[in-house]
Design a protein around this motif. Sequence first.
Motif, PDB file in Angstrom:
ATOM      1  N   THR A  62       0.842  -1.196   0.000  1.00  0.00           N
ATOM      2  CA  THR A  62       0.000   0.000   0.000  1.00  0.00           C
ATOM      3  C   THR A  62       0.881   1.251   0.000  1.00  0.00           C
ATOM      4  OG1 THR A  62      -0.120   0.006   2.406  1.00  0.00           O
ATOM      5  CG2 THR A  62      -1.906  -1.130   1.229  1.00  0.00           C
ATOM      6  N   PRO A  63       0.457   2.315  -0.678  1.00  0.00           N
ATOM      7  CA  PRO A  63       1.253   3.547  -0.673  1.00  0.00           C
ATOM      8  C   PRO A  63       1.420   4.125   0.737  1.00  0.00           C
ATOM      9  CG  PRO A  63      -0.403   3.625  -2.405  1.00  0.00           C
ATOM     10  CD  PRO A  63      -0.681   2.400  -1.581  1.00  0.00           C
ATOM     11  N   GLU A  64       0.448   3.886   1.610  1.00  0.00           N
ATOM     12  CA  GLU A  64       0.530   4.398   2.986  1.00  0.00           C
ATOM     13  C   GLU A  64       1.718   3.810   3.733  1.00  0.00           C
ATOM     14  OE1 GLU A  64      -2.349   2.864   1.817  1.00  0.00           O
ATOM     15  OE2 GLU A  64      -3.309   4.743   1.244  1.00  0.00           O
ATOM     16  N   TRP A  66       4.581   3.204   2.582  1.00  0.00           N
ATOM     17  CA  TRP A  66       5.793   3.897   2.168  1.00  0.00           C
ATOM     18  C   TRP A  66       5.774   5.369   2.552  1.00  0.00           C
ATOM     19  CZ3 TRP A  66       9.959   1.324   0.764  1.00  0.00           C
ATOM     20  CH2 TRP A  66       9.786  -0.001   0.393  1.00  0.00           C
ATOM     21  N   ALA A  67       4.627   5.892   2.962  1.00  0.00           N
ATOM     22  CA  ALA A  67       4.534   7.317   3.292  1.00  0.00           C
ATOM     23  C   ALA A  67       5.243   7.640   4.604  1.00  0.00           C
ATOM     24  CB  ALA A  67       3.075   7.741   3.355  1.00  0.00           C
ATOM     25  N   ASP A  68       5.169   6.746   5.592  1.00  0.00           N
ATOM     26  CA  ASP A  68       5.791   6.969   6.899  1.00  0.00           C
ATOM     27  C   ASP A  68       7.184   6.340   6.883  1.00  0.00           C
ATOM     28  OD1 ASP A  68       6.276   7.589   9.524  1.00  0.00           O
ATOM     29  OD2 ASP A  68       5.049   5.957  10.318  1.00  0.00           O
ATOM     30  N   GLN A  69       8.209   7.184   6.753  1.00  0.00           N
ATOM     31  CA  GLN A  69       9.575   6.687   6.621  1.00  0.00           C
ATOM     32  C   GLN A  69      10.470   7.228   7.722  1.00  0.00           C
ATOM     33  OE1 GLN A  69      10.566   8.068   2.697  1.00  0.00           O
ATOM     34  NE2 GLN A  69       9.613   6.304   1.717  1.00  0.00           N
ATOM     35  N   LYS A 146      15.209   6.770   4.510  1.00  0.00           N
ATOM     36  CA  LYS A 146      13.842   6.639   4.003  1.00  0.00           C
ATOM     37  C   LYS A 146      13.370   5.178   3.993  1.00  0.00           C
ATOM     38  CE  LYS A 146      13.962  10.835   1.269  1.00  0.00           C
ATOM     39  NZ  LYS A 146      13.770  11.416  -0.058  1.00  0.00           N
ATOM     40  N   PRO A 148      10.733   2.410   5.330  1.00  0.00           N
ATOM     41  CA  PRO A 148       9.358   2.469   5.848  1.00  0.00           C
ATOM     42  C   PRO A 148       9.255   1.927   7.277  1.00  0.00           C
ATOM     43  CG  PRO A 148       9.577   0.734   4.209  1.00  0.00           C
ATOM     44  CD  PRO A 148      10.867   1.483   4.215  1.00  0.00           C
TER      45      PRO A 148
END
Length: 168
Positions: A62-64, A66-69, A146, A148
């Motif tokens: 899910t893109p989410e 990868w959003a929190d890195q 970066k 996740p």
Amino acid sequence: MAVVTVSKDRVSLLADFHPELATQCRRFKGRWQDKAVGWTFLADQEHNVRGICRTLYGVDGTPEAWADQCNVHVQVEERDIRAPVWRQFNADIFLGGRHIAGVFGPRQALRTGKGVKFLEGAPCCAREHGAYRLAVPDGAVIEIRKYPRAALAFLSEALRGHGALSVA
């Protein structure tokens, strides 16, 4: 990065290179399209494609995820000599879905993976009869940028017997 996109008749997987990715995708009849699209599968393979993401990258696609890195520091402590992570023969070093170090070109020049920096120590490469042995010494400290947060447990498990991690 490994992001799964679902449409009504297709599932696509756009992911960073991993040496096992093509093998895993072909198991479920995945087809490589191009760099912009990545791998495509029939719609009924979504569960299997997300399984590939969990197995290789530690996230569900899910893109989410990868959003929190965060940035992670890895202390190299190779203790499991049966299956060493930090020593490879004719292969690059991958850990937790990330390319850590490798050899490039016919001159076998050392390179680090994208978003990877050696804070202490450095990889070394020894040539042996047209082949090479790549190693990262004990005590080296590596920063992976970066990474996740959703995959921190995956990275921690991959480091069991091979080192320790801390979030920077």
